[in-house]
Motif scaffolding. Structure first.
Motif, short mmCIF file in Angstrom:
data_model
loop_
_atom_site.label_atom_id
_atom_site.label_comp_id
_atom_site.label_asym_id
_atom_site.label_seq_id
_atom_site.Cartn_x
_atom_site.Cartn_y
_atom_site.Cartn_z
N LEU A 161 -35.94 6.11 -6.73
CA LEU A 161 -35.52 6.48 -8.09
C LEU A 161 -35.83 7.94 -8.39
CD1 LEU A 161 -34.28 5.20 -10.66
CD2 LEU A 161 -36.61 4.74 -11.45
N MET A 162 -36.93 8.45 -7.85
CA MET A 162 -37.36 9.82 -8.13
C MET A 162 -36.73 10.85 -7.19
SD MET A 162 -39.35 10.19 -10.73
CE MET A 162 -40.26 11.70 -10.40
N ASP A 163 -35.95 10.39 -6.23
CA ASP A 163 -35.32 11.29 -5.29
C ASP A 163 -34.43 12.30 -6.03
OD1 ASP A 163 -34.60 12.39 -2.83
OD2 ASP A 163 -32.85 11.08 -2.64
N GLY A 164 -34.74 13.58 -5.88
CA GLY A 164 -33.98 14.62 -6.56
C GLY A 164 -34.44 14.93 -7.97
N HIS A 165 -35.50 14.24 -8.43
CA HIS A 165 -35.97 14.43 -9.81
C HIS A 165 -37.45 14.77 -9.89
CE1 HIS A 165 -32.14 12.92 -11.33
NE2 HIS A 165 -32.25 11.92 -10.46
N LYS A 166 -38.08 15.01 -8.77
CA LYS A 166 -39.54 15.27 -8.77
C LYS A 166 -39.87 16.59 -9.47
CE LYS A 166 -39.78 14.44 -4.27
NZ LYS A 166 -38.64 13.55 -4.01
N TRP A 167 -39.05 17.60 -9.25
CA TRP A 167 -39.31 18.89 -9.89
C TRP A 167 -39.17 18.78 -11.41
CZ3 TRP A 167 -41.88 23.03 -9.17
CH2 TRP A 167 -41.61 24.22 -9.88
N GLU A 168 -38.19 18.03 -11.86
CA GLU A 168 -38.02 17.81 -13.31
C GLU A 168 -39.27 17.16 -13.90
OE1 GLU A 168 -34.17 15.93 -14.37
OE2 GLU A 168 -33.76 16.14 -12.23
N TYR A 169 -39.78 16.14 -13.20
CA TYR A 169 -40.97 15.44 -13.68
C TYR A 169 -42.17 16.37 -13.73
CZ TYR A 169 -44.48 11.74 -14.10
OH TYR A 169 -45.52 10.95 -14.52
N PHE A 170 -42.33 17.19 -12.70
CA PHE A 170 -43.44 18.13 -12.65
C PHE A 170 -43.37 19.11 -13.82
CE2 PHE A 170 -45.12 22.28 -11.24
CZ PHE A 170 -46.44 21.92 -10.99
N LEU A 171 -42.20 19.67 -14.07
CA LEU A 171 -42.04 20.61 -15.18
C LEU A 171 -42.28 19.92 -16.52
CD1 LEU A 171 -38.89 22.67 -14.10
CD2 LEU A 171 -41.28 23.35 -13.98
N LEU A 172 -41.85 18.67 -16.62
CA LEU A 172 -42.06 17.91 -17.85
C LEU A 172 -43.54 17.75 -18.14
CD1 LEU A 172 -40.60 16.39 -20.11
CD2 LEU A 172 -40.63 14.34 -18.68
N GLN A 173 -44.33 17.47 -17.11
CA GLN A 173 -45.78 17.35 -17.29
C GLN A 173 -46.40 18.69 -17.70
OE1 GLN A 173 -47.37 14.41 -17.18
NE2 GLN A 173 -45.44 13.41 -16.65
N ILE A 174 -45.89 19.77 -17.12
CA ILE A 174 -46.41 21.11 -17.43
C ILE A 174 -46.21 21.43 -18.91
CG2 ILE A 174 -46.08 23.59 -17.04
CD1 ILE A 174 -47.57 22.23 -14.80
N THR A 175 -45.07 21.01 -19.46
CA THR A 175 -44.78 21.34 -20.87
C THR A 175 -45.75 20.67 -21.84
OG1 THR A 175 -43.21 19.50 -21.15
CG2 THR A 175 -42.32 21.60 -20.34
N PHE A 176 -46.46 19.64 -21.37
CA PHE A 176 -47.40 18.95 -22.26
C PHE A 176 -48.82 19.53 -22.20
CE2 PHE A 176 -44.20 15.64 -22.68
CZ PHE A 176 -44.41 15.20 -23.98
N ILE A 177 -49.06 20.48 -21.32
CA ILE A 177 -50.40 21.07 -21.24
C ILE A 177 -50.86 21.66 -22.57
CG2 ILE A 177 -51.73 22.95 -20.19
CD1 ILE A 177 -50.36 22.36 -17.56
N PRO A 178 -50.01 22.46 -23.26
CA PRO A 178 -50.45 22.97 -24.58
C PRO A 178 -50.78 21.85 -25.58
CG PRO A 178 -48.50 24.15 -23.81
CD PRO A 178 -48.68 22.98 -22.89
N TRP A 179 -50.08 20.74 -25.49
CA TRP A 179 -50.34 19.62 -26.40
C TRP A 179 -51.71 19.00 -26.10
CZ3 TRP A 179 -47.60 18.78 -30.64
CH2 TRP A 179 -46.28 19.26 -30.69
N TRP A 180 -52.06 18.86 -24.82
CA TRP A 180 -53.37 18.29 -24.50
C TRP A 180 -54.49 19.25 -24.86
CZ3 TRP A 180 -52.68 13.53 -24.46
CH2 TRP A 180 -51.62 12.93 -23.79
#
Length: 245
Positions: A174-193
């Motif tokens: 399911l994550m094939d081809g979408h790992k980079w998107e997921y990584f960037l999505l997690q990065i965007t939440f760093i300021p929130w944490w």
């Protein structure tokens, strides 16, 4: 698959319109986040020098490991209930009663055991890949990130669970081809944490529902993209068959 900005914008809009429902749904996660933050603050302000014996260090380490294991199990199963409730609410437009108890919906003997095994397999595989290099470990952990969603969907559909390891494989597909998107999505939440830490946990009343909703939107986007790919392949196959005739 929607872009990161679209995923987060949609999640934020849902949060603004349904904040009370989502806070009640995620209250165990919010309470635990605030509790752990306050506990860490309490430890950090302790002053003074003490003589520590090796035996006490080993005891403290053992206690920490056991506490961490219990925490991972409890919070993991609660997160599973929160995630799947958000999937049903977002995708199927379901209405719920006793919202405050929905996060505990997977606290049954079979699902707790399955969840523990799934988390253990994820941890073991990630650890083994991390022994090679840090980056492969991170990539594999991202690949396994949807395993809990897939497992929860099978449980709620009444599918017989034959192999827990199967969900690791299905998550990788399911994550094939979408790992980079997921990584960037997690990065965007760093300021929130960071905001959560700066507000002593008060921001969790917004950040945790926002984060869980965004991860739910990401999973639903993956499932939609997978279904679209299958439809495209079916159409292509049909066209080839027609041409052969």
């Amino acid at each position: 698959m929607m872009g990161i900005t679209t995923l987060k914008k949609e999640a934020w809009q849902k949060l603004r319109n349904n904040w009370r429902f989502l806070v009640v749904l995620t209250w165990p996660l919010i309470a635990w986040q605030i509790f752990t933050l306050l506990l860490s603050y309490g430890d950090s302000i302790q002053e003074g020098v003490t003589v520590v014996k090796p035996s006490s260090v080993l005891f403290a380490l053992s206690r920490t490991l056991w506490a961490g294991l219990i925490e991972a199990i409890i919070i993991g199963v609660i997160s599973l209930g929160v995630m799947w409730t958000m999937v049903e609410w977002s995708r199927d437009k379901m209405e719920f009663k006793q919202t405050g108890l929905l996060s505990f919906r997977f606290f049954k003997r079979e699902t707790v055991i399955d969840s523990v095994v799934l988390m253990a397999i994820r941890f073991l595989y990630t650890l083994l890949w991390s022994c090679l290099l840090v980056v492969p470990g991170i990539i594999k952990n991202i690949s396994y990130s949807q395993a809990e969603f897939i497992y929860a969907e099978d449980v709620k559909r009444g599918v017989a669970i034959e192999s827990i390891n199967e969900y690791i494989t299905r998550s990788r597909v399911l994550m094939d081809g979408h790992k980079w998107e997921y990584f960037l999505l997690q990065i965007t939440f760093i300021p929130w944490w960071i905001l959560v830490a700066l507000t002593s946990g008060l921001a969790t009343f917004w950040v945790i529902p926002y984060y869980e909703l965004t991860m739910t939107n990401f999973y639903l986007g993956l499932k939609k993209a997978q279904a679209d790919d299958l439809d495209t392949k079916d159409d292509s196959t049909s066209e080839v068959i027609e041409d052969d005739k």
